[in-house]
Write an enzyme that holds these catalytic residues in place. Structure first.
Site, PDB file in Angstrom:
ATOM      1  N   LYS A   1       4.243 -47.798  64.925  1.00 48.32           N
ATOM      2  CA  LYS A   1       4.361 -47.905  63.465  1.00 48.32           C
ATOM      3  C   LYS A   1       4.186 -49.343  63.004  1.00 48.32           C
ATOM      4  O   LYS A   1       3.656 -49.598  61.927  1.00 48.32           O
ATOM      5  CB  LYS A   1       5.726 -47.381  62.988  1.00 48.32           C
ATOM      6  CG  LYS A   1       5.959 -45.927  63.282  1.00 48.32           C
ATOM      7  CD  LYS A   1       7.325 -45.475  62.808  1.00 48.32           C
ATOM      8  CE  LYS A   1       8.479 -46.066  63.585  1.00 48.32           C
ATOM      9  NZ  LYS A   1       8.598 -45.608  64.978  1.00 48.32           N
TER      10      LYS A   1
ATOM     11  N   ARG B   1      13.833 -51.805  78.444  1.00 43.08           N
ATOM     12  CA  ARG B   1      13.897 -50.674  79.394  1.00 43.08           C
ATOM     13  C   ARG B   1      12.535 -50.005  79.513  1.00 43.08           C
ATOM     14  O   ARG B   1      11.807 -49.895  78.520  1.00 43.08           O
ATOM     15  CB  ARG B   1      14.884 -49.612  78.884  1.00 43.08           C
ATOM     16  CG  ARG B   1      16.316 -50.024  78.965  1.00 43.08           C
ATOM     17  CD  ARG B   1      17.228 -48.947  78.410  1.00 43.08           C
ATOM     18  NE  ARG B   1      17.113 -48.812  76.970  1.00 43.08           N
ATOM     19  CZ  ARG B   1      17.757 -47.903  76.251  1.00 43.08           C
ATOM     20  NH1 ARG B   1      18.532 -47.019  76.842  1.00 43.08           N
ATOM     21  NH2 ARG B   1      17.627 -47.852  74.944  1.00 43.08           N
TER      22      ARG B   1
ATOM     23  N   ASP C   1       8.717 -45.646  68.829  1.00 39.07           N
ATOM     24  CA  ASP C   1       7.713 -46.456  69.538  1.00 39.07           C
ATOM     25  C   ASP C   1       6.305 -45.882  69.432  1.00 39.07           C
ATOM     26  O   ASP C   1       5.496 -46.019  70.350  1.00 39.07           O
ATOM     27  CB  ASP C   1       8.098 -46.625  71.025  1.00 39.07           C
ATOM     28  CG  ASP C   1       9.520 -47.110  71.181  1.00 39.07           C
ATOM     29  OD1 ASP C   1       9.873 -48.062  70.489  1.00 39.07           O
ATOM     30  OD2 ASP C   1      10.268 -46.516  71.987  1.00 39.07           O
TER      31      ASP C   1
ATOM     32  N   GLY D   1      12.405 -51.887  67.279  1.00 40.68           N
ATOM     33  CA  GLY D   1      11.649 -53.054  67.706  1.00 40.68           C
ATOM     34  C   GLY D   1      10.193 -52.838  67.381  1.00 40.68           C
ATOM     35  O   GLY D   1       9.558 -51.945  67.925  1.00 40.68           O
ATOM     36  N   HIS D   2       9.685 -53.606  66.429  1.00 39.87           N
ATOM     37  CA  HIS D   2       8.281 -53.483  66.066  1.00 39.87           C
ATOM     38  C   HIS D   2       7.516 -54.624  66.699  1.00 39.87           C
ATOM     39  O   HIS D   2       7.785 -55.781  66.409  1.00 39.87           O
ATOM     40  CB  HIS D   2       8.098 -53.575  64.550  1.00 39.87           C
ATOM     41  CG  HIS D   2       8.601 -52.378  63.812  1.00 39.87           C
ATOM     42  ND1 HIS D   2       8.656 -51.132  64.376  1.00 39.87           N
ATOM     43  CD2 HIS D   2       9.050 -52.236  62.563  1.00 39.87           C
ATOM     44  CE1 HIS D   2       9.122 -50.281  63.493  1.00 39.87           C
ATOM     45  NE2 HIS D   2       9.378 -50.927  62.386  1.00 39.87           N
TER      46      HIS D   2
ATOM     47  N   GLN E   1      12.542 -45.825  64.560  1.00 40.16           N
ATOM     48  CA  GLN E   1      12.685 -44.678  65.478  1.00 40.16           C
ATOM     49  C   GLN E   1      11.710 -43.558  65.070  1.00 40.16           C
ATOM     50  O   GLN E   1      10.718 -43.841  64.408  1.00 40.16           O
ATOM     51  CB  GLN E   1      14.135 -44.166  65.519  1.00 40.16           C
ATOM     52  CG  GLN E   1      15.129 -45.148  66.119  1.00 40.16           C
ATOM     53  CD  GLN E   1      15.694 -46.141  65.127  1.00 40.16           C
ATOM     54  OE1 GLN E   1      16.013 -45.807  64.011  1.00 40.16           O
ATOM     55  NE2 GLN E   1      15.818 -47.383  65.541  1.00 40.16           N
TER      56      GLN E   1
HETATM   57  P1  IMP Z   1      20.958 -46.063  69.211  1.00 41.88           P
HETATM   58  O1  IMP Z   1      20.032 -45.943  68.064  1.00 41.88           O
HETATM   59  O2  IMP Z   1      21.062 -47.463  69.752  1.00 41.88           O
HETATM   60  O3  IMP Z   1      22.316 -45.475  68.925  1.00 41.88           O
HETATM   61  O4  IMP Z   1      20.363 -45.193  70.418  1.00 41.88           O
HETATM   62  C1  IMP Z   1      20.244 -43.779  70.351  1.00 41.88           C
HETATM   63  C2  IMP Z   1      18.955 -43.315  71.000  1.00 41.88           C
HETATM   64  O5  IMP Z   1      17.854 -43.750  70.209  1.00 41.88           O
HETATM   65  C3  IMP Z   1      18.698 -43.889  72.396  1.00 41.88           C
HETATM   66  O6  IMP Z   1      18.016 -42.905  73.153  1.00 41.88           O
HETATM   67  C4  IMP Z   1      17.781 -45.063  72.145  1.00 41.88           C
HETATM   68  O7  IMP Z   1      17.001 -45.380  73.262  1.00 41.88           O
HETATM   69  C5  IMP Z   1      16.944 -44.488  71.007  1.00 41.88           C
HETATM   70  N1  IMP Z   1      16.343 -45.527  70.162  1.00 41.88           N
HETATM   71  C6  IMP Z   1      16.956 -46.292  69.246  1.00 41.88           C
HETATM   72  N2  IMP Z   1      16.082 -47.105  68.644  1.00 41.88           N
HETATM   73  C7  IMP Z   1      14.879 -46.845  69.178  1.00 41.88           C
HETATM   74  C8  IMP Z   1      13.555 -47.330  68.932  1.00 41.88           C
HETATM   75  O8  IMP Z   1      13.299 -48.188  68.083  1.00 41.88           O
HETATM   76  N3  IMP Z   1      12.576 -46.779  69.692  1.00 41.88           N
HETATM   77  C9  IMP Z   1      12.804 -45.808  70.603  1.00 41.88           C
HETATM   78  N4  IMP Z   1      14.009 -45.316  70.861  1.00 41.88           N
HETATM   79  C10 IMP Z   1      15.040 -45.822  70.151  1.00 41.88           C
END
Ligand code: IMP
Length: 417
Positions: free
Chosen positions: A16, A296, A13, A40-41, A217
């Site tokens: 990007k 969230r 976040d 999520g962009h 991420q």
């Molecule tokens: P997962 O990728 O859904 O398995 O989540 C693993 C961790 O990565 C969690 O803490 C999520 O909140 C975090 N996470 C996954 N995708 C994003 C993103 O695009 N932005 C910020 N945190 C992310």
């Protein structure tokens, strides 16, 4: 430079989406190399807001081509939803989207397994089935896009996987029914986009086409280098481009890191500079720090130079983009973490141990805020003195040059250095 990687240097976040959208003008192809629709962009374009999860934000730029590499995990249902959403907004997808035939697909049972594991692990995942899909890939029971498009192979692999997972999933007949009812139809909508993208990318590189690789991420969520186990299941670091797209390291010309002027994190896990006070709430509200995928609230805190310095090293970037500097406009004092204290010792490097990173206490320097709106400023020299000082301090602490500052949501609200 013909090939550029844009990588997040914090916990995701970092903004990007805006940076990629801004730079995409100069590139022919925009490529995703890891992650899935957990990302999520949010991009503001021509006064409209777009939230994209899987398709690179470059799709919003007319004529640009977008690629989803083999390192990405693709939820076919969510992909088709995104294609339909973009087409409804008048954005042409035909001949502009290419999906790797070696990417792995996310099926409903991956999402169920994500939910089940969350009850035990409490990572705070997005529950999109990302971890279980990558786990299947690594344990050699995953379903690649090309397997999905071959109905016989797909049926056999689904049967095998459900049988194997039935102990955990319980009654598998409803899941199986849903998959066989929905997924062949979805496959027929996706088929025309699927190809061997490693050949495509290598071909385009040899033709000197300009290619931008965007991470999803951030580095501190990297499965190898992040705050394990509170990480995602892929490699957002720039090196992930090679395995996530099938290109050699010699083909990458430049890496650009993206960092927020403060820090945020969604989900559970260590966050040394977290602010659980009014300042944290202020940053969260002013920065609209709510997850683009799950909604969230994001945890907020001061800029952590130890973490970003580590990320700069891991990504090999010499230049960074500093985003959301305007969010700090009103603050009287601004802190930067320059080290950690743990068990009587001082750490200037990001620790690998989960015990240590969970317990460290940040060591801060305090800077005076600029307390003035920086909206509308387009030249670095026109920034208030204390804002310039803040930027220069960050450069010095993380060991990379700030080449761009973002001071608002739209593309125009940008300061080039
Ligand atoms: P997962 O990728 O859904 O398995 O989540 C693993 C961790 O990565 C969690 O803490 C999520 O909140 C975090 N996470 C996954 N995708 C994003 C993103 O695009 N932005 C910020 N945190 C992310």
């Amino acid at each position: 430079m013909p090939t550029l990687v844009v990588a997040g240097l914090q916990w995701g976040d970092e903004g990007k989406g805006k940076v990629v959208h801004l730079l995409s003008k100069k590139f022919d192809y925009i490529v995703r190399y890891q992650g899935g629709n957990n990302a999520g962009h949010t991009v503001v374009f021509e006064g409209r807001e777009f939230v994209l999860h899987l398709i690179p934000s470059g799709i919003l730029e007319k004529g640009k081509k977008c690629i989803i590499g083999n390192g990405v995990v693709v939820d076919p249902e969510s992909l088709v939803d995104e294609i339909n959403f973009l087409e409804k907004k008048g954005i042409e997808i035909k001949n502009r989207l290419f999906i790797s035939d070696s990417s792995h697909i996310i099926l409903p049972y991956h999402k169920i397994l994500d939910g089940i594991r969350e009850k035990i692990q409490n990572i705070g995942t997005t529950k999109k089935g990302i971890g279980p899909c990558y786990a299947d890939k690594v344990s050699r029971s995953g379903i690649k896009m090309c397997d999905y498009l071959d109905s016989k192979t797909f049926a056999a692999l689904v049967e095998k996987n459900l049988k194997e997972k039935s102990k955990v999933l319980g009654n598998i007949s409803a899941i199986k029914k849903e998959i066989f009812r929905k997924y062949p139809g979805i496959a027929s909508k996706i088929r025309k986009y699927v190809t061997d993208v490693s050949i495509l990318i290598n071909d385009q590189i040899s033709k000197n086409k300009r290619i931008l690789f965007e991470s999803a991420q951030g580095t501190l969520l990297d499965v190898d280098f992040g705050t394990y186990p509170y990480v995602t299941s892929s490699n957002p670091v720039a090196g992930g481009v090679c395995t996530g797209c099938g290109i050699g390291p010699t083909k990458i010309d430049k890496v650009l890191g993206v960092v927020k002027a403060y820090t945020t994190r969604v989900g559970e896990g260590p966050f040394p500079t977290e602010l659980k006070d009014d300042t944290g709430d202020f940053i969260q509200q002013k920065g609209k720090e709510f997850g683009a995928t799950t909604g969230r609230p994001r945890r907020c805190g001061w800029f952590d130079a130890v973490a970003v310095r580590y990320a700069v090293m891991l990504n090999g970037c010499k230049e960074i983009v500093l985003t959301k500097l305007d969010v700090l406009d009103e603050l009287e004092k601004i802190k930067i973490c320059i080290g950690y204290k743990y068990s009587g010792k001082i750490f200037e490097r990001f620790p690998s141990s989960r015990e240590v990173i969970q317990e460290v206490k940040p060591i801060y320097i305090e800077l005076t805020g600029w307390q003035k709106s920086i909206k509308g400023i387009t030249q670095f020299n026109n920034l208030p003195f204390n804002a310039k000082k803040y930027v220069k301090k960050i450069e010095q602490l993380v060991g990379a040059k700030v080449s761009l500052i973002s001071n608002g949501r739209s593309r125009e609200e940008t300061i080039r250095l």
